[in-house]
Motif scaffolding. Structure first.
Motif, PDB file in Angstrom:
ATOM      1  N   ASN A   1       0.826  -1.216   0.000  1.00  0.00           N
ATOM      2  CA  ASN A   1       0.000   0.000   0.000  1.00  0.00           C
ATOM      3  C   ASN A   1       0.858   1.263   0.000  1.00  0.00           C
ATOM      4  OD1 ASN A   1      -2.791  -0.757  -0.082  1.00  0.00           O
ATOM      5  ND2 ASN A   1      -2.560  -1.622   1.968  1.00  0.00           N
ATOM      6  N   GLN A   2       1.990   1.209   0.671  1.00  0.00           N
ATOM      7  CA  GLN A   2       2.877   2.368   0.731  1.00  0.00           C
ATOM      8  C   GLN A   2       3.391   2.738  -0.653  1.00  0.00           C
ATOM      9  OE1 GLN A   2       6.413   1.708   3.074  1.00  0.00           O
ATOM     10  NE2 GLN A   2       7.093   3.823   2.923  1.00  0.00           N
ATOM     11  N   VAL A   3       3.691   1.742  -1.474  1.00  0.00           N
ATOM     12  CA  VAL A   3       4.189   1.995  -2.826  1.00  0.00           C
ATOM     13  C   VAL A   3       3.230   2.888  -3.601  1.00  0.00           C
ATOM     14  CG1 VAL A   3       4.647   0.898  -5.062  1.00  0.00           C
ATOM     15  CG2 VAL A   3       5.611  -0.079  -2.972  1.00  0.00           C
ATOM     16  N   LEU A   4       1.933   2.677  -3.408  1.00  0.00           N
ATOM     17  CA  LEU A   4       0.916   3.418  -4.147  1.00  0.00           C
ATOM     18  C   LEU A   4       0.369   4.608  -3.357  1.00  0.00           C
ATOM     19  CD1 LEU A   4      -1.027   0.371  -5.632  1.00  0.00           C
ATOM     20  CD2 LEU A   4       0.588   1.858  -6.821  1.00  0.00           C
ATOM     21  N   GLU A   5       0.972   4.878  -2.190  1.00  0.00           N
ATOM     22  CA  GLU A   5       0.548   5.976  -1.319  1.00  0.00           C
ATOM     23  C   GLU A   5      -0.920   5.839  -0.934  1.00  0.00           C
ATOM     24  OE1 GLU A   5       1.620   9.499  -3.543  1.00  0.00           O
ATOM     25  OE2 GLU A   5       3.696   9.388  -2.854  1.00  0.00           O
ATOM     26  N   ASN A   6      -1.333   4.601  -0.682  1.00  0.00           N
ATOM     27  CA  ASN A   6      -2.705   4.345  -0.241  1.00  0.00           C
ATOM     28  C   ASN A   6      -2.875   4.680   1.230  1.00  0.00           C
ATOM     29  OD1 ASN A   6      -3.423   3.405  -2.755  1.00  0.00           O
ATOM     30  ND2 ASN A   6      -3.270   1.237  -2.222  1.00  0.00           N
TER      31      ASN A   6
ATOM     32  N   GLY B   1       9.511 -16.992   0.211  1.00  0.00           N
ATOM     33  CA  GLY B   1       8.327 -16.664   0.998  1.00  0.00           C
ATOM     34  C   GLY B   1       7.107 -17.457   0.569  1.00  0.00           C
ATOM     35  N   ASN B   2       6.034 -17.297   1.328  1.00  0.00           N
ATOM     36  CA  ASN B   2       4.779 -18.004   1.086  1.00  0.00           C
ATOM     37  C   ASN B   2       3.665 -17.114   0.569  1.00  0.00           C
ATOM     38  OD1 ASN B   2       5.648 -20.583   2.167  1.00  0.00           O
ATOM     39  ND2 ASN B   2       5.515 -19.660   4.205  1.00  0.00           N
ATOM     40  N   TRP B   3       3.647 -15.847   1.028  1.00  0.00           N
ATOM     41  CA  TRP B   3       2.508 -14.970   0.799  1.00  0.00           C
ATOM     42  C   TRP B   3       2.921 -13.729   0.031  1.00  0.00           C
ATOM     43  CZ3 TRP B   3      -1.977 -17.176   2.381  1.00  0.00           C
ATOM     44  CH2 TRP B   3      -1.880 -18.193   3.342  1.00  0.00           C
ATOM     45  N   GLY B   4       2.041 -13.278  -0.869  1.00  0.00           N
ATOM     46  CA  GLY B   4       2.260 -12.045  -1.601  1.00  0.00           C
ATOM     47  C   GLY B   4       0.998 -11.196  -1.600  1.00  0.00           C
ATOM     48  N   TYR B   5       1.147  -9.943  -2.051  1.00  0.00           N
ATOM     49  CA  TYR B   5       0.035  -8.990  -1.995  1.00  0.00           C
ATOM     50  C   TYR B   5      -0.054  -8.192  -3.282  1.00  0.00           C
ATOM     51  CZ  TYR B   5       0.129 -10.450   2.756  1.00  0.00           C
ATOM     52  OH  TYR B   5       0.096 -11.260   3.861  1.00  0.00           O
ATOM     53  N   ILE B   6      -1.286  -7.994  -3.732  1.00  0.00           N
ATOM     54  CA  ILE B   6      -1.555  -7.145  -4.891  1.00  0.00           C
ATOM     55  C   ILE B   6      -2.387  -5.974  -4.403  1.00  0.00           C
ATOM     56  CG2 ILE B   6      -2.637  -6.978  -7.165  1.00  0.00           C
ATOM     57  CD1 ILE B   6      -2.304 -10.084  -7.320  1.00  0.00           C
ATOM     58  N   SER B   7      -1.818  -4.787  -4.505  1.00  0.00           N
ATOM     59  CA  SER B   7      -2.553  -3.578  -4.138  1.00  0.00           C
ATOM     60  C   SER B   7      -2.909  -2.810  -5.406  1.00  0.00           C
ATOM     61  CB  SER B   7      -1.703  -2.690  -3.215  1.00  0.00           C
ATOM     62  OG  SER B   7      -0.495  -2.312  -3.853  1.00  0.00           O
ATOM     63  N   VAL B   8      -3.976  -2.030  -5.332  1.00  0.00           N
ATOM     64  CA  VAL B   8      -4.348  -1.122  -6.423  1.00  0.00           C
ATOM     65  C   VAL B   8      -4.451   0.284  -5.840  1.00  0.00           C
ATOM     66  CG1 VAL B   8      -5.622  -2.886  -7.717  1.00  0.00           C
ATOM     67  CG2 VAL B   8      -6.852  -1.449  -6.072  1.00  0.00           C
ATOM     68  N   LYS B   9      -4.300   1.281  -6.668  1.00  0.00           N
ATOM     69  CA  LYS B   9      -4.387   2.663  -6.230  1.00  0.00           C
ATOM     70  C   LYS B   9      -5.722   2.897  -5.523  1.00  0.00           C
ATOM     71  CE  LYS B   9      -3.091   6.970  -5.909  1.00  0.00           C
ATOM     72  NZ  LYS B   9      -2.007   7.335  -4.955  1.00  0.00           N
ATOM     73  N   ASP B  10      -5.679   3.366  -4.279  1.00  0.00           N
ATOM     74  CA  ASP B  10      -6.837   3.649  -3.415  1.00  0.00           C
ATOM     75  C   ASP B  10      -7.498   2.407  -2.857  1.00  0.00           C
ATOM     76  OD1 ASP B  10      -6.464   6.381  -3.683  1.00  0.00           O
ATOM     77  OD2 ASP B  10      -7.782   6.513  -5.430  1.00  0.00           O
ATOM     78  N   GLY B  11      -6.950   1.225  -3.116  1.00  0.00           N
ATOM     79  CA  GLY B  11      -7.447   0.005  -2.497  1.00  0.00           C
ATOM     80  C   GLY B  11      -8.635  -0.617  -3.218  1.00  0.00           C
ATOM     81  N   PHE B  12      -8.827  -1.920  -2.992  1.00  0.00           N
ATOM     82  CA  PHE B  12      -9.979  -2.626  -3.551  1.00  0.00           C
ATOM     83  C   PHE B  12     -11.232  -2.270  -2.767  1.00  0.00           C
ATOM     84  CE2 PHE B  12      -6.591  -5.476  -5.109  1.00  0.00           C
ATOM     85  CZ  PHE B  12      -6.962  -5.575  -6.442  1.00  0.00           C
ATOM     86  N   GLU B  13     -12.363  -2.251  -3.454  1.00  0.00           N
ATOM     87  CA  GLU B  13     -13.649  -1.942  -2.830  1.00  0.00           C
ATOM     88  C   GLU B  13     -14.447  -3.233  -2.671  1.00  0.00           C
ATOM     89  OE1 GLU B  13     -15.356   0.936  -5.484  1.00  0.00           O
ATOM     90  OE2 GLU B  13     -14.293   2.603  -4.547  1.00  0.00           O
ATOM     91  N   SER B  14     -14.708  -3.615  -1.443  1.00  0.00           N
ATOM     92  CA  SER B  14     -15.536  -4.792  -1.179  1.00  0.00           C
ATOM     93  C   SER B  14     -16.269  -4.565   0.128  1.00  0.00           C
ATOM     94  CB  SER B  14     -14.679  -6.071  -1.105  1.00  0.00           C
ATOM     95  OG  SER B  14     -13.712  -5.972  -0.087  1.00  0.00           O
TER      96      SER B  14
END
Length: 286
Positions: A42-47, A109-122
């Motif tokens: 999230n930091q990468v995208l300034e979320n 590692g075992n776990w990874g993360y995909i972030s989008v600008k402003d975060g996913f909406e759910s």
């Protein structure tokens, strides 16, 4: 606008920082297995803090984006493809309509993360978007759609760097658990000086330690537990409770991992070696 799940992969879910509000009702905290890497994504995208990401395990996840967006794929090491071409991870990636992202393999590692600008909406439940099977769906399924706001502007400033050395420490900081004092001096010494390894039983509820220690303790009256609590079963197994763990348990709680140690052990593979580093709390300073 949305991303469509073309292949679900293993244990792919929506996660944020978790839901502490549900503990009085017996609802697990959940949240990202590796909060350090999740926050970096999230930091990468300034979320904003607590923005929802897609968490995935090892390999197999394939996504298709139906509109432009900036994303970050945060992994310790792996082969990640965009339209069948390998891309750099831990950086800002421009996505166009129709682009397909494939998690081919995690090499570290075992776990990874995909972030989008402003975060996913759910949907949000008790202040969190984190999946948990008793409250929401258990994991992402083929053809699921996850919404996000289209973003086609500038990518922002310089991209921060992930400190990989953070994950090279094989000493896990721990505190004494409520039942630690019931262990014999011999068991306490073994626990704090021996080298341990992870078994093949690894999931979002608990990681099992391969080695066993003889247990002569009685089970306790059910008491509170947290992610990072190490339970000691009658068979001598040690279970490290993870993000989806229950909030109470009847096994002796012999150690409690620090927040950093939870992040570190979450990324350790089967047979990884580690030792415990006891952090003493000086009650006079509290």
């Amino acid at each position: 606008m949305s991303v469509i799940v073309k292949q679900s992969g293993l244990y792919a879910t929506i996660q944020d920082e978790g839901r502490s509000e549900g503990m009085p009702q017996g609802i697990p905290i959940s949240g990202a297995m590796d909060l350090h890497l999740y926050r970096f994504a999230n930091q990468v995208l300034e979320n904003k803090e607590n923005s929802a990401c897609i968490e995935f395990y090892q390999q197999g996840l394939k996504l298709e984006f139906d509109s432009p967006i900036f994303i970050c794929v945060a992994v310790l090491g792996g082969v990640i493809l965009l339209n069948d071409k390998k891309i750099e991870t831990k950086s800002i990636i421009k996505i166009n309509s129709g682009d397909q992202l494939t998690i081919k393999q995690l090499t570290e590692g075992n776990w990874g993360y995909i972030s989008v600008k402003d975060g996913f909406e759910s949907s949000t439940f008790l202040g969190s978007k984190s999946f948990y099977k008793a409250l929401t769906q258990y994991q992402l399924q083929k053809n699921d759609k996850i919404d996000y706001k289209t973003f086609d502007g500038e990518s922002g400033g310089d991209c921060p760097k992930l400190n990989i050395d953070y994950y090279k420490n094989l000493f896990l900081d721990v505190f004494k658990g409520p039942e630690f004092h019931k262990l014999s001096q011999t068991l306490q010494y073994q626990l704090l000086n021996a080298e341990f390894s992870l078994s093949t039983s690894l999931n979002r509820m608990a990681y099992e330690i391969q080695e066993r220690l003889e247990n002569k303790l009685e089970e306790i009256v059910t008491g509170p537990v947290l992610p990072g609590t190490i339970q000691y079963t009658p068979e001598g197994k040690m279970l490290v409770l993870m993000r989806d763990a229950q909030v109470t348990g009847g096994y002796p709680r012999i150690l409690q991992l620090s927040e950093k140690a939870i992040n570190l052990i979450s990324q350790m593979k089967v047979k990884s070696k580690f030792k415990f580093n006891l952090i003493e709390i000086n009650s006079e300073k509290i």
